[in-house]
Design an enzyme around this catalytic site. Structure first.
Site, mmCIF file in Angstrom:
data_model
loop_
_atom_site.group_PDB
_atom_site.id
_atom_site.type_symbol
_atom_site.label_atom_id
_atom_site.label_comp_id
_atom_site.label_asym_id
_atom_site.label_seq_id
_atom_site.Cartn_x
_atom_site.Cartn_y
_atom_site.Cartn_z
ATOM 1 N N HIS A 22 -27.916 19.361 14.678
ATOM 2 C CA HIS A 22 -28.920 18.451 14.249
ATOM 3 C C HIS A 22 -28.641 17.890 12.855
ATOM 4 O O HIS A 22 -28.381 18.387 11.987
ATOM 5 C CB HIS A 22 -30.085 18.909 14.380
ATOM 6 C CG HIS A 22 -31.247 18.252 14.128
ATOM 7 N ND1 HIS A 22 -32.029 18.115 12.886
ATOM 8 C CD2 HIS A 22 -31.712 17.022 14.858
ATOM 9 C CE1 HIS A 22 -33.046 17.191 13.020
ATOM 10 N NE2 HIS A 22 -32.602 16.154 13.970
ATOM 11 N N ASP A 30 -12.752 1.945 14.795
ATOM 12 C CA ASP A 30 -11.708 1.084 15.353
ATOM 13 C C ASP A 30 -10.374 1.235 15.107
ATOM 14 O O ASP A 30 -10.112 1.998 14.012
ATOM 15 C CB ASP A 30 -12.292 -0.366 15.345
ATOM 16 C CG ASP A 30 -12.463 -0.969 13.919
ATOM 17 O OD1 ASP A 30 -11.531 -0.460 13.170
ATOM 18 O OD2 ASP A 30 -13.255 -1.783 13.601
ATOM 19 N N ASP A 64 -30.630 11.294 17.063
ATOM 20 C CA ASP A 64 -31.681 12.113 16.203
ATOM 21 C C ASP A 64 -32.806 11.083 16.540
ATOM 22 O O ASP A 64 -32.848 9.881 16.081
ATOM 23 C CB ASP A 64 -31.129 12.345 14.717
ATOM 24 C CG ASP A 64 -31.953 12.803 14.108
ATOM 25 O OD1 ASP A 64 -33.143 13.254 14.324
ATOM 26 O OD2 ASP A 64 -31.522 13.590 12.974
ATOM 27 N N MET A 74 -20.964 -0.736 10.662
ATOM 28 C CA MET A 74 -20.386 -1.401 9.303
ATOM 29 C C MET A 74 -20.920 -2.915 9.189
ATOM 30 O O MET A 74 -20.533 -3.772 10.223
ATOM 31 C CB MET A 74 -18.713 -1.403 9.160
ATOM 32 C CG MET A 74 -18.254 -1.889 8.048
ATOM 33 S SD MET A 74 -16.499 -2.028 7.894
ATOM 34 C CE MET A 74 -16.042 -0.108 7.745
ATOM 35 N N TYR A 113 -17.749 3.536 4.348
ATOM 36 C CA TYR A 113 -16.528 4.641 3.991
ATOM 37 C C TYR A 113 -16.817 5.751 3.310
ATOM 38 O O TYR A 113 -16.490 6.779 3.803
ATOM 39 C CB TYR A 113 -15.554 3.704 3.155
ATOM 40 C CG TYR A 113 -14.720 2.671 3.893
ATOM 41 C CD1 TYR A 113 -14.652 2.697 5.185
ATOM 42 C CD2 TYR A 113 -13.965 1.709 3.201
ATOM 43 C CE1 TYR A 113 -13.760 1.583 6.026
ATOM 44 C CE2 TYR A 113 -13.392 0.788 3.456
ATOM 45 C CZ TYR A 113 -13.093 0.547 4.990
ATOM 46 O OH TYR A 113 -12.486 -0.430 5.580
ATOM 47 N N TYR A 131 -15.100 -4.908 13.029
ATOM 48 C CA TYR A 131 -16.675 -4.653 12.858
ATOM 49 C C TYR A 131 -17.068 -3.649 14.011
ATOM 50 O O TYR A 131 -18.327 -3.715 14.240
ATOM 51 C CB TYR A 131 -17.459 -5.704 12.509
ATOM 52 C CG TYR A 131 -17.249 -6.288 11.141
ATOM 53 C CD1 TYR A 131 -17.351 -5.669 9.897
ATOM 54 C CD2 TYR A 131 -16.489 -7.563 11.051
ATOM 55 C CE1 TYR A 131 -17.102 -6.347 8.630
ATOM 56 C CE2 TYR A 131 -16.394 -8.124 9.948
ATOM 57 C CZ TYR A 131 -16.287 -7.628 8.746
ATOM 58 O OH TYR A 131 -16.345 -8.211 7.492
ATOM 59 N N ASN A 133 -16.901 -0.303 14.156
ATOM 60 C CA ASN A 133 -17.079 1.038 13.773
ATOM 61 C C ASN A 133 -18.462 1.458 13.636
ATOM 62 O O ASN A 133 -19.335 0.460 13.574
ATOM 63 C CB ASN A 133 -16.664 1.218 12.319
ATOM 64 C CG ASN A 133 -15.157 0.892 12.226
ATOM 65 O OD1 ASN A 133 -14.371 1.467 12.739
ATOM 66 N ND2 ASN A 133 -14.891 -0.049 11.132
#
Length: 142
Positions: A22, A30, A64, A74, A113, A131, A133
């Site tokens: 958890h 990507d 969650d 991102m 990052y 974009y 990710n």
């Protein structure tokens, strides 16, 4: 092989998903993402796109529900004219899997990052969308 496990989920990926607890996070990266240099654990998923992988993972992976945004993308770099259409795909996939709404967080590139470096694992894909990710925070089974 096991029954009803999508073939896109490798044994290594399934093991990693099961080892996560958890609050742990996993990055679906990507093809442009610096996966190796930003991963504590790297899982190769070459030849696959993120939407297909996300769909398969969410069959097993609880998000969650104790945080405001269990999903992060991102953010577009200021001045970039790209409007990522893949984000809508992600929203649709997540909406199909969960009955409650799931707001996304959009994180500035350098902060994304840094957060990726702390993630439990990074899954390197061949996704070509810019974009694309995405970070998923694991929840609990209720």
């Amino acid at each position: 092989m096991l029954k009803e496990i999508p073939s896109i989920i490798s044994p290594e990926l399934m093991k990693t998903l099961m080892e996560m607890g958890h609050g742990d996070e996993i990055v679906l990266a990507d093809g442009n993402f610096p996966s190796v240099s930003h991963a504590q654990r790297i899982i190769r998923c070459d030849g696959n796109g993120i939407p297909e992988l996300l769909t398969a993972i969410l069959e097993f992976f609880p998000l969650d529900t104790y945080v405001e945004c269990p999903v992060a993308c991102m953010a577009v770099v200021p001045g970039d004219t790209i409007q990522p259409v893949i984000w809508k795909d992600y929203e649709d996939i997540i909406d199909r899997q969960f009955e409650h709404s799931c707001p996304f967080e959009y994180i500035e590139r350098s902060l994304f990052y840094e957060r990726s470096k702390k993630a439990f694992a990074v899954v390197a894909t061949s996704e070509t969308a810019l974009y694309a990710n995405i970070i998923l925070k694991k929840g609990v089974i209720k």
